[in-house]
Enzyme design. Structure first.
Site, PDB file in Angstrom:
ATOM      1  N   TYR A   1       0.822  -1.205   0.000  1.00 29.30           N
ATOM      2  CA  TYR A   1       0.000   0.000   0.000  1.00 29.30           C
ATOM      3  C   TYR A   1       0.852   1.248   0.000  1.00 29.30           C
ATOM      4  O   TYR A   1       2.067   1.182   0.212  1.00 29.30           O
ATOM      5  CB  TYR A   1      -0.960  -0.005   1.200  1.00 29.30           C
ATOM      6  CG  TYR A   1      -0.332   0.341   2.530  1.00 29.30           C
ATOM      7  CD1 TYR A   1       0.515  -0.546   3.181  1.00 29.30           C
ATOM      8  CD2 TYR A   1      -0.571   1.580   3.135  1.00 29.30           C
ATOM      9  CE1 TYR A   1       1.091  -0.211   4.399  1.00 29.30           C
ATOM     10  CE2 TYR A   1       0.009   1.913   4.354  1.00 29.30           C
ATOM     11  CZ  TYR A   1       0.842   1.015   4.979  1.00 29.30           C
ATOM     12  OH  TYR A   1       1.423   1.343   6.182  1.00 29.30           O
TER      13      TYR A   1
ATOM     14  N   LYS B   1       6.447  -2.157   1.917  1.00 28.16           N
ATOM     15  CA  LYS B   1       5.293  -1.527   2.589  1.00 28.16           C
ATOM     16  C   LYS B   1       4.066  -2.433   2.444  1.00 28.16           C
ATOM     17  O   LYS B   1       3.173  -2.191   1.643  1.00 28.16           O
ATOM     18  CB  LYS B   1       5.040  -0.138   1.994  1.00 28.16           C
ATOM     19  CG  LYS B   1       4.140   0.741   2.867  1.00 28.16           C
ATOM     20  CD  LYS B   1       4.264   2.191   2.469  1.00 28.16           C
ATOM     21  CE  LYS B   1       3.264   3.100   3.156  1.00 28.16           C
ATOM     22  NZ  LYS B   1       3.401   3.156   4.615  1.00 28.16           N
TER      23      LYS B   1
ATOM     24  N   GLU C   1      12.188   2.911  14.081  1.00 30.10           N
ATOM     25  CA  GLU C   1      11.324   3.960  13.521  1.00 30.10           C
ATOM     26  C   GLU C   1      10.060   4.038  14.370  1.00 30.10           C
ATOM     27  O   GLU C   1       9.899   3.300  15.346  1.00 30.10           O
ATOM     28  CB  GLU C   1      10.992   3.664  12.055  1.00 30.10           C
ATOM     29  CG  GLU C   1      10.305   2.330  11.844  1.00 30.10           C
ATOM     30  CD  GLU C   1      10.062   2.000  10.369  1.00 30.10           C
ATOM     31  OE1 GLU C   1       9.902   2.909   9.544  1.00 30.10           O
ATOM     32  OE2 GLU C   1      10.006   0.788  10.064  1.00 30.10           O
TER      33      GLU C   1
ATOM     34  N   LEU D   1      11.123   1.257   7.027  1.00 30.93           N
ATOM     35  CA  LEU D   1      10.519   1.692   5.768  1.00 30.93           C
ATOM     36  C   LEU D   1      11.305   2.896   5.254  1.00 30.93           C
ATOM     37  O   LEU D   1      11.651   3.792   6.021  1.00 30.93           O
ATOM     38  CB  LEU D   1       9.050   2.085   5.984  1.00 30.93           C
ATOM     39  CG  LEU D   1       8.346   2.409   4.670  1.00 30.93           C
ATOM     40  CD1 LEU D   1       8.042   1.139   3.878  1.00 30.93           C
ATOM     41  CD2 LEU D   1       7.074   3.197   4.902  1.00 30.93           C
TER      42      LEU D   1
HETATM   43  N1  PDD Z   1       2.956   5.119   7.187  1.00 30.79           N
HETATM   44  N2  PDD Z   1       7.649   3.927   8.714  1.00 30.79           N
HETATM   45  C1  PDD Z   1       6.501   3.234   8.761  1.00 30.79           C
HETATM   46  C2  PDD Z   1       6.483   1.932   9.473  1.00 30.79           C
HETATM   47  C3  PDD Z   1       5.334   3.734   8.122  1.00 30.79           C
HETATM   48  O1  PDD Z   1       4.210   3.016   8.157  1.00 30.79           O
HETATM   49  C4  PDD Z   1       5.394   4.985   7.470  1.00 30.79           C
HETATM   50  C5  PDD Z   1       4.210   5.586   6.768  1.00 30.79           C
HETATM   51  C6  PDD Z   1       6.621   5.694   7.469  1.00 30.79           C
HETATM   52  C7  PDD Z   1       6.779   7.016   6.783  1.00 30.79           C
HETATM   53  O2  PDD Z   1       6.832   6.870   5.377  1.00 30.79           O
HETATM   54  P1  PDD Z   1       6.321   8.031   4.410  1.00 30.79           P
HETATM   55  O3  PDD Z   1       7.073   9.265   4.773  1.00 30.79           O
HETATM   56  O4  PDD Z   1       6.688   7.540   3.064  1.00 30.79           O
HETATM   57  O5  PDD Z   1       4.840   8.199   4.633  1.00 30.79           O
HETATM   58  C8  PDD Z   1       7.730   5.119   8.093  1.00 30.79           C
HETATM   59  C9  PDD Z   1       1.758   5.602   6.532  1.00 30.79           C
HETATM   60  C10 PDD Z   1       1.578   7.083   6.624  1.00 30.79           C
HETATM   61  C11 PDD Z   1       0.571   4.816   7.062  1.00 30.79           C
HETATM   62  O6  PDD Z   1       0.727   3.612   7.208  1.00 30.79           O
HETATM   63  O7  PDD Z   1      -0.512   5.380   7.290  1.00 30.79           O
END
Ligand code: PDD
Length: 308
Positions: free
Chosen positions: A57, A171, A203, A228
């Site tokens: 996703y 992801k 993270e 991620l």
């Molecule tokens: N999550 N690390 C994890 C585990 C995440 O699920 C996310 C983002 C990030 C940040 O990645 P990005 O900057 O590309 O959004 C880091 C999204 C927002 C979610 O699951 O809703």
């Protein structure tokens, strides 16, 4: 003699609102080629996303009806798909067209757009099936992203063991450990959780974690399979370089985080959000730090001028 229940069981009379878990059923969503009211959107019980979390996703922020950093999100989507040998039902241009159509149909000005691709429908068997058509769904969420009240107050986090799998760079929709971490945070009256492995922060539960050392160096974990590869993280590091803020990409310990001058998280939904408490200890002065706030402002300014 076996009795067969009448077809019209009580389940048919559950209100649409109850089925939705309480939120209003008013959006238009996208499912495999069709734009339709969310109450009419259906996925097979044999979809591998449902049975095996065999899906990936992306979440992208929407500001002023435009997409933030969408090119980066679509590139990461390709990478996640490739790592799992999963096909995409659409080209990047096709996905962008659907995203734009969905934003228009829902008159979304600010919020998020979620997209998910699964390997599709097949009889239950662990090995990847051949010749299935991937499932593609998308929906929007309307919410204040820039005027998020937490940006002014900052958030509190707890630390918790990182119990996720060893391919966090993909992801996938296998998010139960993140849900559990968020519930632990809620039970501790905190806003979120930072994941810890071998005494170092990997993270956030759905964000990347940053600290600013007392010496003024920004630190965030390096990229490998352990986190991620955040799109917002990458943009913030680029901005840090442009504005002469020193940074290092390396693991940092929980102790180092406790002693940090500032801390923040980055994600598509949070953008840059200051962290003011870690495990009930104030970070720095205990209020959002100037570098965190500056990076949030810079990120939003740049996002507004590069919407797609
Ligand atoms: N999550 N690390 C994890 C585990 C995440 O699920 C996310 C983002 C990030 C940040 O990645 P990005 O900057 O590309 O959004 C880091 C999204 C927002 C979610 O699951 O809703």
């Amino acid at each position: 003699m076996m009795r067969i229940a009448p077809i019209a069981s009580s389940i048919d009379f559950v209100s649409a609102n109850q089925r939705s878990g309480g939120f209003p059923l008013s959006r238009i969503v996208y499912v495999n080629g069709a734009f339709l009211p969310e109450a009419d959107a259906k996925i097979s019980i044999f979809d591998r996303g449902f049975l095996f979390a065999d899906g990936v996703y992306e979440v992208c922020a929407v500001l002023a009806g435009g997409l933030v950093d969408n090119g980066g999100h679509l590139r990461r989507l390709r990478r996640s798909l490739d790592e799992l040998q999963m096909a995409s039902p659409e080209t990047d241009a096709g996905i962008l067209q659907i995203q734009r159509e969905l934003i228009a149909r829902n008159q979304l000005r600010e919020g998020l757009i979620y997209l998910q691709i699964t390997r599709g429908v097949a009889d239950r068997d662990f090995a990847y099936p051949e010749n299935t058509s991937p499932t593609l769904i998308m929906f929007t969420q309307s919410k204040p992203v820039v005027d998020n009240p937490l940006a002014a107050t900052g958030i509190s986090v707890i630390t918790t063991p990182d119990i996720r799998w060893a391919r966090r760079d993909i992801k996938t929709v296998g998010l139960l450990p993140a849900c559990m971490a968020k519930m632990l945070a809620r039970e501790a009256a905190a806003d979120d959780a930072w994941m810890v492995e071998a005494d170092h922060v990997t993270e956030g539960s759905s964000s990347n974690a940053f600290i600013l050392t007392a010496a003024g160096t920004l630190v965030t974990r390096h990229l490998d399979r352990g986190i991620l590869h955040g799109i917002t993280r990458q943009a913030v590091l680029r901005l840090a370089a442009e504005y002469d803020i020193d940074f290092e990409q390396r693991p940092f310990s929980v102790q180092e985080a406790y002693q940090a001058a500032e801390a923040f998280v980055t994600s598509a939904s949070a953008l840059v959000l200051p962290v003011i408490r870690i495990d009930d200890r104030p970070v720095g002065t205990g209020s959002p730090g100037p570098i965190s706030q500056r990076l949030r402002t810079l990120y939003i300014e740049e996002a507004r001028t590069t919407l797609s």
